[in-house]
Write an enzyme that holds these catalytic residues in place. Structure first.
Site, PDB file in Angstrom:
ATOM      1  N   GLY A 156       0.843  -1.184   0.000  1.00  0.00           N
ATOM      2  CA  GLY A 156       0.000   0.000   0.000  1.00  0.00           C
ATOM      3  C   GLY A 156       0.877   1.233   0.000  1.00  0.00           C
ATOM      4  N   ARG A 178      -2.293  -8.333  -2.142  1.00  0.00           N
ATOM      5  CA  ARG A 178      -3.486  -9.150  -2.379  1.00  0.00           C
ATOM      6  C   ARG A 178      -3.689  -9.473  -3.849  1.00  0.00           C
ATOM      7  NH1 ARG A 178      -7.820  -5.470   0.897  1.00  0.00           N
ATOM      8  NH2 ARG A 178      -7.391  -6.128   3.027  1.00  0.00           N
ATOM      9  N   ALA A 241       2.493  -2.778  11.093  1.00  0.00           N
ATOM     10  CA  ALA A 241       1.087  -3.056  10.799  1.00  0.00           C
ATOM     11  C   ALA A 241       0.249  -2.944  12.070  1.00  0.00           C
ATOM     12  CB  ALA A 241       0.972  -4.435  10.158  1.00  0.00           C
ATOM     13  N   ARG A 242      -0.081  -4.062  12.647  1.00  0.00           N
ATOM     14  CA  ARG A 242      -0.738  -4.146  13.943  1.00  0.00           C
ATOM     15  C   ARG A 242      -0.120  -5.326  14.673  1.00  0.00           C
ATOM     16  NH1 ARG A 242      -2.093   0.232  12.900  1.00  0.00           N
ATOM     17  NH2 ARG A 242      -4.170   1.218  13.016  1.00  0.00           N
ATOM     18  N   GLU A 271      -1.508  -3.713  23.303  1.00  0.00           N
ATOM     19  CA  GLU A 271      -1.008  -2.351  23.146  1.00  0.00           C
ATOM     20  C   GLU A 271      -1.910  -1.387  23.923  1.00  0.00           C
ATOM     21  OE1 GLU A 271      -0.636   0.561  19.349  1.00  0.00           O
ATOM     22  OE2 GLU A 271       0.385  -1.374  19.114  1.00  0.00           O
ATOM     23  N   HIS A 290       4.210   2.775  18.973  1.00  0.00           N
ATOM     24  CA  HIS A 290       3.244   3.085  17.909  1.00  0.00           C
ATOM     25  C   HIS A 290       3.331   4.574  17.575  1.00  0.00           C
ATOM     26  CE1 HIS A 290      -0.807   1.629  16.069  1.00  0.00           C
ATOM     27  NE2 HIS A 290      -0.183   2.457  15.258  1.00  0.00           N
TER      28      HIS A 290
END
Length: 335
Positions: A156, A178, A241-242, A271, A290
């Site tokens: 992205g 993707r 990302a996460r 988190e 973060h």
């Protein structure tokens, strides 16, 4: 579609008056109803007649989903996994976000992790605190980024910005996405999920693996024990990302057994990371909370995204940064 619409605009948007003036000008001649997001009455009144809602947060409350005329919600937030609920798609609601506004900074943050880990900087930092001219045997394991391979999972906004920077360092760049699309600048090889390709070949070939993918049901624990087993013992993993994209127990095990050489984590699971969490002291880990240094024009870029999508919406075109059913995230259904 009517020529005029009602736009509900949250009053907590973090924009200067100049930027708000730009936003208002882009919305006109549609009707704007400002609302206080903390006042349920104000929210309800604005959402009752709104076709478009522009909000500051990343979570769609039930009253948004129940708004009878609402067709599009823009969230001034990059990551929208909290909004990627099945009910959103069942309602047919268009949801967009601010992905890309901080992509250059995130790409720099990833390069910072790669440079620190590959150069052994923490060894020198510790030696400086000891006032020691350190030239230990550990340095034999280090190596420049030049000539190495970076694997970027997620092409992205951030992944594409990172690819350009890695290429500038003389790296070979592999990417995973993707769907097949035009190969981004700086990416040498692209692996695509829609062509049946997985991430294992990328993991096996990469010296630095960077996660820049959205969190969804499909990507939850994408990096697990099997994934770490495919990586080089000398490789690093970087997570922008996460936290939940990585199986944290598998990560800790991979680091403690030296299955991989290190990790740079800007996101964790959970988190914020609790004070006594094992990750703090796991060998080879660098942790940032973060947070990356913001780009100077971040808010301008946020407004640019909204204005672009307003023009597209009025023209009946596809919007940028839209959620799709592939983004659905249902953490409550996990054991």
């Amino acid at each position: 579609m009517d020529s005029t619409r009602v736009v509900a605009l949250s009053q907590d948007m973090p924009f200067s008056q100049t930027l708000m003036d730009r936003l208002y000008a882009a919305i006109e001649p549609d009707t704007i109803i400002p609302f206080d997001p903390k006042d349920r009455g104000s929210r309800s009144a604005a959402l009752r007649d709104a076709e478009i809602a522009i909000i500051a947060g990343d979570t769609l409350e039930d009253d948004v989903l129940e708004a009878p005329k609402l067709r599009w919600v823009h969230c001034d937030h990059a990551g929208l996994n909290r909004s990627a609920r099945p009910e959103v798609f069942a309602k047919g609601l268009i949801v967009t976000g601010a992905a890309g506004r901080s992509a250059p900074a995130l790409a720099e943050h990833a390069m910072m992790f790669c440079l620190v880990l590959s150069s052994g900087f923490t060894l020198f930092q510790d030696a400086q605190r000891r006032h020691e001219w350190f030239r230990g045997p550990e340095l034999d394991q280090l190596g420049a980024l030049y000539g190495k391979t970076m694997g970027i999972v997620g092409l992205g906004h951030t992944g594409c910005e990172l690819a350009k920077r890695a290429k500038a360092f003389g790296m070979t760049v592999l990417g995973y996405r993707r769907r097949r699309a035009e190969r981004p600048p700086g990416v040498d090889v692209v692996f695509c999920a829609d062509e049946g390709q997985g991430i294992y070949e990328l993991l096996e070939k990469s010296d630095c693996v960077v996660l820049a993918i959205t969190l969804s049901d499909a990507t939850h624990h994408l990096i697990n024990a099997e994934a770490f087993a495919r990586m080089k013992p000398s490789a690093f993993i970087i997570n922008l990302a996460r936290g939940e994209v990585i199986d944290r127990d598998a990560l800790i095990a991979a680091l403690e057994t030296k299955q991989i050489a290190g990790a740079g984590l800007d996101v964790t699971d959970p988190e914020p990371l609790p004070v006594g969490d094992q990750l703090w002291d796991t060998p080879g880990v660098l942790i940032t909370p973060h947070f990356s240094a913001p780009v100077a024009d971040r808010r301008d870029r946020s407004v640019d995204i909204i204005i672009e999508n307003l023009a597209r919406y009025k023209a009946g075109q596809d919007l940028i940064n839209g959620l799709t059913p592939e983004d659905i995230w249902t953490p409550d259904n996990r054991g």
